[in-house]
Design an enzyme around this catalytic site. Structure first.
Site, short mmCIF file in Angstrom:
data_model
loop_
_atom_site.label_atom_id
_atom_site.label_comp_id
_atom_site.label_asym_id
_atom_site.label_seq_id
_atom_site.Cartn_x
_atom_site.Cartn_y
_atom_site.Cartn_z
N SER A 1 40.23 53.63 5.60
CA SER A 1 40.37 55.62 5.86
C SER A 1 40.26 56.77 5.56
O SER A 1 40.10 56.48 3.82
CB SER A 1 42.24 55.65 6.19
OG SER A 1 42.29 54.06 6.87
N CYS B 1 50.89 54.29 8.61
CA CYS B 1 49.45 53.66 7.95
C CYS B 1 49.44 52.34 6.53
O CYS B 1 50.21 52.92 5.95
CB CYS B 1 48.07 55.02 7.10
SG CYS B 1 46.69 54.12 6.68
N ASP C 1 47.37 53.86 11.68
CA ASP C 1 46.03 52.90 11.95
C ASP C 1 46.53 51.92 10.32
O ASP C 1 46.67 52.44 9.90
CB ASP C 1 45.03 54.11 10.83
CG ASP C 1 43.95 54.42 10.25
OD1 ASP C 1 43.30 52.57 10.17
OD2 ASP C 1 43.82 54.73 9.90
N TRP D 1 46.55 47.64 8.94
CA TRP D 1 45.74 46.76 8.63
C TRP D 1 46.69 45.08 8.29
O TRP D 1 47.97 45.72 8.24
CB TRP D 1 44.51 46.57 8.02
CG TRP D 1 45.50 47.44 6.68
CD1 TRP D 1 45.38 46.25 5.60
CD2 TRP D 1 45.28 48.41 5.90
NE1 TRP D 1 45.84 47.43 4.47
CE2 TRP D 1 45.65 48.54 4.97
CE3 TRP D 1 44.93 49.52 6.74
CZ2 TRP D 1 46.01 49.46 4.59
CZ3 TRP D 1 45.47 51.32 5.97
CH2 TRP D 1 45.75 50.91 4.59
#
Length: 692
Positions: free
Chosen positions: A451, A644, A689, A691
């Site tokens: 990012s 995020c 966003d 992971w």
């Protein structure tokens, strides 16, 4: 006399041109085509003149099975290749692997009934198609796809197989394979076997794939009257040693991604096939502890045509660590050949060589193979017949066939392929394994995405990156598990600081790149655009949740809002929930938040959660609950909500807490509050966003 002079000139000119032609033959003209040259070198994807009609391609290459893939990180592409190889070796199918972006889809309705189409589809982000599958997805799920024939149903001829790659920590789990399967069946296509689903979130992707494919093959064999035979390894690529070339030869690739880079004339567009070799303008350490590292880097893109928007991702093209390259070369018995020049040629006209050639073993292993990746049980079974001893052959067969034993020995210790081979046989080299098997069985190195932690309004020519350097201690494993790319970036930082021999965590990297083309602290990059964006109206309030390096894009968001208010624009309330262990150790950008707070005034508030400073661990979701009243009020004013970071735990818990906040503050049932959160996601008011 004048006529004689003219004749003299003509004769002399002819002699001169003939001499030039003689001495330049083979340099500027009459160049013999290299019979071993890889078409990868010039460009990627379909070339001019090659058909985009998949039916034509299958007919001309005599194929009866096509395996399409939609892949973002290379895993779906790997699974597609493995299905194609297995279909050929076990059932005699004439298979080909196809990138979805290389073909058009209007002709799927003309696929003969004695042929099969397989689709291996990864879901990216919030239920989105991968970059190479966008056009395909929009076509098949559109209201009325325009196929070649006006048949009814449109795809009554199509027999298909489908497997999806997803992550259950995302709301739209495996939506690509589900939606495509639904669309195909609505259009009259016949699915063979179950539509498989692999779950990266549960860590079971590989076993999900293996458990799905065997019953699928049974169903397919029955439907198409296929007879199973004993599977034997058949190489897809031919390896030829080029004795007339050395690594100093100008036409030999030493890690350059394409011909432009080889010739030193790289130019845009810079993308997933063609990186920009960007200078690192600045790098610094963000943590104040000796055993952990977090990097802040400024990557200069002013010399390129690259551009970015706040919230986008930067892709970094990594280099494998020298320690792991040496291990791989040594275990295969290639030490004396590491700089030997080879060409790799596809034995099947539909196969693609995954890197440009001629090249060297060292360059392939260092720059093009994902040699540090987890190992597939199926690949272990493929290598078993080539083991150097009977004991090693027996052990490899056991690892390949016994799921529990494989997990105990390999998966739980996160061993890479060279470590597995070392562990199975310490004395003998694995020199009998065809190198083509590794080209086929080890994934191609993929760029890593980060990012962007800066605002394009504030610094359009520099991209900020914030990344924790991965070095994880695994119980039962002798050495720490190292992140390939973050340790590479740490080596670049050490070089920039003047270290003569950068050696992060005992690793070494060829950081000057092929032929020293990355010298002066450069890194290959490209930009990937993202939908993770601030509202177009800056007066809209925003709520951001980003612990650890999850704060990266929010640094860019806050930076942008500070810039906007300095320009006289009205800016909405801006809440940032940030968490880390201790404010004295890993409080990222602490001084910057104070600076932005002075600019933004009461429009900005930073809410921190230091998990290891008190008697109880406090995380961002706990602090979010404490701010329930204001969070709800801002949401009622149509605030945008952003998360995020870690998908498996943090993001999921934040989602749950937000539903509870809405339920409690508005006095409504939790299931209704959950519906509100879902509608926020659908309206792009709730963005992630994340992971795993």
């Amino acid at each position: 006399m004048a006529q004689l002079d003219t004749l003299d000139i003509v004769v002399l000119t002819a002699i001169l041109l003939g001499s030039i032609a003689y001495f330049t033959k083979g340099t500027y003209w009459g160049i013999a085509k290299d019979p071993y040259a890889s078409t990868y070198a010039a460009a990627n994807g379909n070339k001019a003149g090659k058909t985009r009609n998949i039916i034509e391609k299958m007919e001309e290459s005599n194929k009866n099975c096509v395996v399409f893939y939609g892949s973002q990180t290379g895993t779906a592409e790997d699974y597609a290749s493995r299905l194609a190889k297995e279909g050929k070796s076990r059932f005699g199918l004439e298979t080909m692997v196809a990138d979805l972006e290389d073909y058009d889809y209007e002709t799927l309705d003309t696929l003969p009934e004695d042929k099969i189409a397989m689709f291996v589809l990864a879901t990216y982000g919030e239920g989105e198609p991968t970059d190479n599958a966008v056009d395909f997805y929009e076509f098949v799920t559109g209201d009325e796809p325009a196929f070649t024939n006006a048949a009814e149903p449109p795809l009554g001829n199509l027999k298909f197989v489908a497997f999806g790659l997803g992550n259950n920590t995302y709301e739209h789990y495996n939506s690509m394979v589900r939606n495509v399967t639904k669309a195909f069946e609505k259009l009259g296509a016949e699915r063979i076997g179950e539509a498989g689903e692999g779950d990266d979130g549960a860590g079971t992707m590989e076993e999900d794939f293996l458990a799905w494919k065997d019953p699928m093959w049974t169903a397919l064999a029955e439907k198409m009257n296929l007879e199973e035979r004993e599977a034997v390894y058949e190489p897809v690529f031919a390896i030829t040693e080029r004795e007339g070339l050395t690594k100093e030869s100008p036409e030999v690739y030493l890690g350059e991604p394409n011909k432009m880079h080889l010739e030193g004339s790289s130019k845009g567009p810079f993308n997933a096939h063609n990186p920009y070799i960007a200078p690192i303008a600045e790098s610094k350490e963000m943590f104040n502890v000796p055993d952990r590292n977090c990097l802040h880097m400024e990557i200069d893109i002013s010399g390129s045509n690259l551009s970015y928007q706040t919230g986008d991702h930067i892709a970094v093209w990594p280099t494998n660590a020298g320690k792991e390259v040496d291990r791989f070369i040594n275990v295969l018995g290639l030490s004396s050949k590491r700089d030997s020049v080879i060409s790799v040629k596809a034995l099947d006209p539909t196969a693609k060589v995954p890197f440009p050639t001629p090249t060297t073993y060292d360059a392939i292993i260092r720059y093009h193979m994902e040699i540090c990746a987890p190992v597939s049980r199926q690949f272990i079974a493929t290598l078993a017949p080539f083991a150097p001893t009977e004991a090693a052959k027996t052990e490899m067969a056991k690892l390949g066939n016994n799921k529990d034993y494989f997990h105990e020995k390999i998966s739980n210790n996160y061993l890479n392929i060279a470590q597995v081979l070392e562990d199975v046989e310490q004395s003998e080299k694995w020199s009998a394994v065809p190198f083509s098997a590794f080209i086929e069985g080890v994934n191609k190195v993929q760029p890593r995405y980060y990012s962007i932690s800066s605002s394009s309004l504030v610094q359009k020519d520099k991209i900020s990156v914030t990344a924790v350097v991965e070095s994880i201690h695994i119980p039962g494993r002798a050495d720490a598990l190292k992140g390939v790319t973050t340790n590479y970036l740490l080596a670049l930082k050490q070089k920039q600081e003047g270290h003569p021999n950068p050696d992060p965590h005992g690793l070494t990297y060829n950081i000057t790149g092929p032929r020293n083309k990355y010298d002066g602290i450069h890194v290959p990059v490209h930009v990937r655009h993202s939908n993770f964006k601030l509202p177009s109206d800056p007066s809209k309030p925003v709520i951001m949740v980003g612990p650890g390096t999850g704060v990266a894009p929010f640094r860019g968001f806050v930076q942008e809002r500070a810039h906007q208010i300095e320009k006289g624009e009205e800016v909405g309330r801006t809440l940032l929930f940030f968490g880390c262990r201790k404010q004295t150790e890993d409080f990222l950008y602490s001084e910057e938040w104070e600076h932005y707070s002075k600019i933004l005034g009461d429009k900005f508030e930073l809410i921190t959660a230091f998990s290891r400073e008190g008697p109880k661990k406090v995380y961002v979701q706990h602090r979010l609950q404490e701010y329930a009243k204001e969070v709800n009020e801002l949401l009622e004013k149509k605030a945008y909500f952003y998360v995020c970071g870690d998908a498996a735990n943090m993001a999921r818990e934040v989602n749950t807490v937000l539903g509870k906040i809405i339920a409690e503050q508005r006095g409504i049932p939790e299931n209704k509050a959950e519906d509100i959160v879902k509608s926020m996601r659908s309206a792009n008011q709730y963005q992630e966003d994340v992971w795993s």
